[in-house]
Write a protein that holds these residues in place. Structure first.
Motif, PDB file in Angstrom:
ATOM      1  N   SER A   1       3.625   7.254  -0.753  1.00  9.79           N
ATOM      2  CA  SER A   1       3.976   8.572  -0.221  1.00  9.79           C
ATOM      3  C   SER A   1       5.486   8.700  -0.051  1.00  9.79           C
ATOM      4  CB  SER A   1       3.286   8.803   1.133  1.00  9.79           C
ATOM      5  OG  SER A   1       1.891   8.838   0.993  1.00  9.79           O
ATOM      6  N   LEU A   2       6.119   7.638   0.428  1.00  7.64           N
ATOM      7  CA  LEU A   2       7.568   7.660   0.625  1.00  7.64           C
ATOM      8  C   LEU A   2       8.297   7.824  -0.709  1.00  7.64           C
ATOM      9  CD1 LEU A   2       9.971   7.388   2.545  1.00  7.64           C
ATOM     10  CD2 LEU A   2       9.812   4.898   2.267  1.00  7.64           C
ATOM     11  N   LEU A   3       7.885   7.074  -1.713  1.00  9.06           N
ATOM     12  CA  LEU A   3       8.515   7.178  -3.024  1.00  9.06           C
ATOM     13  C   LEU A   3       8.240   8.533  -3.673  1.00  9.06           C
ATOM     14  CD1 LEU A   3       7.785   3.583  -4.391  1.00  9.06           C
ATOM     15  CD2 LEU A   3       9.936   4.469  -3.438  1.00  9.06           C
ATOM     16  N   GLU A   4       7.065   9.096  -3.369  1.00 15.98           N
ATOM     17  CA  GLU A   4       6.734  10.423  -3.877  1.00 15.98           C
ATOM     18  C   GLU A   4       7.676  11.470  -3.287  1.00 15.98           C
ATOM     19  OE1 GLU A   4       2.916  13.510  -4.231  1.00 15.98           O
ATOM     20  OE2 GLU A   4       2.788  11.753  -2.923  1.00 15.98           O
ATOM     21  N   LEU A   5       8.015  11.308  -2.015  1.00 14.82           N
ATOM     22  CA  LEU A   5       8.960  12.229  -1.374  1.00 14.82           C
ATOM     23  C   LEU A   5      10.283  12.230  -2.128  1.00 14.82           C
ATOM     24  CD1 LEU A   5       9.854  14.070   0.985  1.00 14.82           C
ATOM     25  CD2 LEU A   5      10.485  11.982   2.237  1.00 14.82           C
ATOM     26  N   TRP A   6      10.771  11.049  -2.444  1.00 20.10           N
ATOM     27  CA  TRP A   6      12.038  10.955  -3.174  1.00 20.10           C
ATOM     28  C   TRP A   6      11.923  11.619  -4.548  1.00 20.10           C
ATOM     29  CZ3 TRP A   6      16.998   9.535  -2.257  1.00 20.10           C
ATOM     30  CH2 TRP A   6      17.826   9.445  -3.381  1.00 20.10           C
ATOM     31  N   SER A   7      10.849  11.344  -5.255  1.00 18.38           N
ATOM     32  CA  SER A   7      10.709  11.857  -6.625  1.00 18.38           C
ATOM     33  C   SER A   7      10.647  13.384  -6.665  1.00 18.38           C
ATOM     34  CB  SER A   7       9.467  11.260  -7.295  1.00 18.38           C
ATOM     35  OG  SER A   7       8.281  11.708  -6.662  1.00 18.38           O
ATOM     36  N   HIS A   8      10.092  14.002  -5.623  1.00 21.67           N
ATOM     37  CA  HIS A   8      10.015  15.465  -5.589  1.00 21.67           C
ATOM     38  C   HIS A   8      11.353  16.088  -5.201  1.00 21.67           C
ATOM     39  CE1 HIS A   8       5.813  15.937  -6.463  1.00 21.67           C
ATOM     40  NE2 HIS A   8       5.445  15.168  -5.451  1.00 21.67           N
ATOM     41  N   LEU A   9      12.082  15.425  -4.321  1.00 25.48           N
ATOM     42  CA  LEU A   9      13.363  15.977  -3.871  1.00 25.48           C
ATOM     43  C   LEU A   9      14.502  15.646  -4.823  1.00 25.48           C
ATOM     44  CD1 LEU A   9      13.196  15.256  -0.019  1.00 25.48           C
ATOM     45  CD2 LEU A   9      12.931  17.472  -1.156  1.00 25.48           C
ATOM     46  N   LYS A  10      14.410  14.493  -5.480  1.00 22.97           N
ATOM     47  CA  LYS A  10      15.475  14.036  -6.380  1.00 22.97           C
ATOM     48  C   LYS A  10      14.878  13.660  -7.747  1.00 22.97           C
ATOM     49  CE  LYS A  10      19.100  14.009  -3.525  1.00 22.97           C
ATOM     50  NZ  LYS A  10      20.378  14.703  -3.795  1.00 22.97           N
ATOM     51  N   PRO A  11      14.267  14.594  -8.442  1.00 29.28           N
ATOM     52  CA  PRO A  11      13.557  14.262  -9.696  1.00 29.28           C
ATOM     53  C   PRO A  11      14.471  13.741 -10.796  1.00 29.28           C
ATOM     54  CG  PRO A  11      13.767  16.643  -9.434  1.00 29.28           C
ATOM     55  CD  PRO A  11      14.199  16.041  -8.145  1.00 29.28           C
ATOM     56  N   ASP A  12      15.752  14.072 -10.747  1.00 21.21           N
ATOM     57  CA  ASP A  12      16.683  13.644 -11.801  1.00 21.21           C
ATOM     58  C   ASP A  12      17.553  12.471 -11.380  1.00 21.21           C
ATOM     59  OD1 ASP A  12      15.780  15.777 -13.419  1.00 21.21           O
ATOM     60  OD2 ASP A  12      17.139  17.153 -12.386  1.00 21.21           O
ATOM     61  N   GLN A  13      17.249  11.900 -10.218  1.00 13.50           N
ATOM     62  CA  GLN A  13      18.071  10.801  -9.713  1.00 13.50           C
ATOM     63  C   GLN A  13      17.161   9.640  -9.293  1.00 13.50           C
ATOM     64  OE1 GLN A  13      20.892  11.961  -6.703  1.00 13.50           O
ATOM     65  NE2 GLN A  13      21.184   9.856  -5.984  1.00 13.50           N
ATOM     66  N   PRO A  14      17.007   8.643 -10.137  1.00  9.69           N
ATOM     67  CA  PRO A  14      16.142   7.508  -9.799  1.00  9.69           C
ATOM     68  C   PRO A  14      16.642   6.775  -8.556  1.00  9.69           C
ATOM     69  CG  PRO A  14      16.728   7.506 -12.130  1.00  9.69           C
ATOM     70  CD  PRO A  14      17.618   8.511 -11.468  1.00  9.69           C
ATOM     71  N   LEU A  15      15.709   6.265  -7.800  1.00  8.11           N
ATOM     72  CA  LEU A  15      16.039   5.462  -6.626  1.00  8.11           C
ATOM     73  C   LEU A  15      16.368   4.049  -7.082  1.00  8.11           C
ATOM     74  CD1 LEU A  15      16.084   5.641  -3.476  1.00  8.11           C
ATOM     75  CD2 LEU A  15      13.735   4.772  -3.527  1.00  8.11           C
ATOM     76  N   SER A  16      17.526   3.556  -6.705  1.00  5.50           N
ATOM     77  CA  SER A  16      17.972   2.255  -7.191  1.00  5.50           C
ATOM     78  C   SER A  16      17.109   1.119  -6.679  1.00  5.50           C
ATOM     79  CB  SER A  16      19.428   2.011  -6.777  1.00  5.50           C
ATOM     80  OG  SER A  16      19.552   2.007  -5.362  1.00  5.50           O
ATOM     81  N   ASP A  17      16.634   1.250  -5.429  1.00  2.00           N
ATOM     82  CA  ASP A  17      15.825   0.202  -4.828  1.00  2.00           C
ATOM     83  C   ASP A  17      15.094   0.788  -3.627  1.00  2.00           C
ATOM     84  OD1 ASP A  17      14.671  -2.204  -4.359  1.00  2.00           O
ATOM     85  OD2 ASP A  17      16.528  -3.320  -4.037  1.00  2.00           O
ATOM     86  N   ARG A  18      14.033   0.135  -3.195  1.00  2.00           N
ATOM     87  CA  ARG A  18      13.275   0.625  -2.037  1.00  2.00           C
ATOM     88  C   ARG A  18      14.168   0.631  -0.796  1.00  2.00           C
ATOM     89  NH1 ARG A  18      12.087   1.492   2.250  1.00  2.00           N
ATOM     90  NH2 ARG A  18      10.094   1.334   3.353  1.00  2.00           N
ATOM     91  N   ILE A  19      14.936  -0.399  -0.605  1.00  2.00           N
ATOM     92  CA  ILE A  19      15.916  -0.430   0.481  1.00  2.00           C
ATOM     93  C   ILE A  19      17.246  -0.021  -0.128  1.00  2.00           C
ATOM     94  CG2 ILE A  19      17.024  -1.819   2.263  1.00  2.00           C
ATOM     95  CD1 ILE A  19      14.026  -1.509   2.651  1.00  2.00           C
ATOM     96  N   SER A  20      17.706   1.182   0.235  1.00  2.13           N
ATOM     97  CA  SER A  20      18.896   1.721  -0.428  1.00  2.13           C
ATOM     98  C   SER A  20      19.605   2.746   0.453  1.00  2.13           C
ATOM     99  CB  SER A  20      18.488   2.379  -1.755  1.00  2.13           C
ATOM    100  OG  SER A  20      19.548   3.121  -2.309  1.00  2.13           O
TER     101      SER A  20
END
Length: 302
Positions: free
Chosen positions: A133-152
């Protein structure tokens, strides 16, 4: 300075107090207060029906108000008729309305019971569902910016306080995250607009932290019995669900964002003060008008 402008009719605090003091009369007479339209009168009946039920000590009524499973609505209705002294002459008309009211009150109570369970569910980084769910939040808000790491440190870009968002959910548990995910997924344009506003260089605020805080505000409005009337008015003929709770969160977040901008706060340190002003504006509306929540476009600058 921002002000709240309501386009909806109000009948004043004194009328509300009068109705509170004569709940039993309203309970039986649906034609009272002609200045209210049919929908307003229905939500008024539901609200005061609930307040009246609080005074009854019987077990069936307590179960209905608690949102317990397996509640016998007909048993609750008969108990109320007995206590209120409803005669056979009045009973047909009365029980039809009352049965619908009790069912709706129980529906809202059941929804709120589920919400509280989610709020008491602590976020766990070892729970795969929570992490997804947390990673889904990031993907919806920042669809064009990959998350570098879970702790970031990137989490700060969407308004978390540190590199691990898990610590920010301690107050509202998994519920705080679910509200944010729902907004980002189902109201994506609104979510990105709010996120953009929150990143303003001078009057910005933490998007995620604000959302978690507003989840807390909604529960406060339920605790003070202010928000129930909104659900009674907006969903008079169907059961309410967690989906409806999420929708209210989306509406309040959009409102708060506009309210914040209209206030032109000096900096983010004014957040708590502005939040309390916003809460008071909502309470004033809900307590003086059997109407829906103020809409987002009702916040203007003066």
């Amino acid at each position: 300075m921002g002000k709240v402008v309501s386009k909806l009719p109000k009948f004043g605090q004194s009328k509300c107090l009068h109705m509170r003091n004569h709940a039993g009369v309203l309970f039986k007479n649906f034609s009272l207060f002609p200045e209210l339209d049919a929908t307003q009168r229905s939500s008024a009946l539901l609200y005061y029906c609930e307040r009246r039920l609080v005074l009854l000590a019987s077990e069936p009524v307590r179960h209905a108000l608690s949102g317990d499973a397996g509640v016998d609505i007909e048993q609750v209705v008969q108990e109320i008729c007995r206590v209120e002294g409803v005669t056979n002459t009045d009973q047909d008309k009365f029980t039809v309305q009352l049965r619908e009211s009790v069912a709706q009150i129980h529906s809202v109570a059941t929804m709120l019971s589920g919400v509280k369970l989610l709020r008491s569910t602590a976020y766990s980084s070892e729970n795969s569902t929570h992490e997804e769910s947390l990673l889904e939040l990031w993907s919806h808000l920042k669809p064009d910016q990959p998350l570098s790491d879970r702790i970031s440190s990137q989490w700060g870009d969407i308004g978390f306080q540190g590199s691990d968002p898990a610590t920010d959910f301690r107050g509202m548990g998994y519920l705080g995250l679910l509200n944010l995910v729902y907004l980002a997924k189902h109201r994506s344009e609104t979510a990105r607009c709010i996120l953009l506003h929150s990143q303003h260089p001078t009057i910005g605020y933490g998007f995620a932290i604000a959302g978690i805080n507003l989840t807390s505000l909604i529960l406060e409005l339920f605790k003070s019995n202010d928000l129930q009337v909104y659900f009674y008015r907006e969903f008079p003929h169907r059961s309410v669900t967690l989906h409806d709770f999420h929708e209210v969160f989306c509406l309040l977040f959009e409102q708060f964002d506009k309210f914040w901008i209209a206030k032109e706060p000096e900096n983010v340190m004014a957040f708590n003060a502005v939040r309390e002003e916003y809460k008071q504006a909502l309470q004033d509306t809900l307590r003086t008008s059997f109407s829906c929540l103020l809409r987002a476009d009702q916040y203007t600058k003066s």
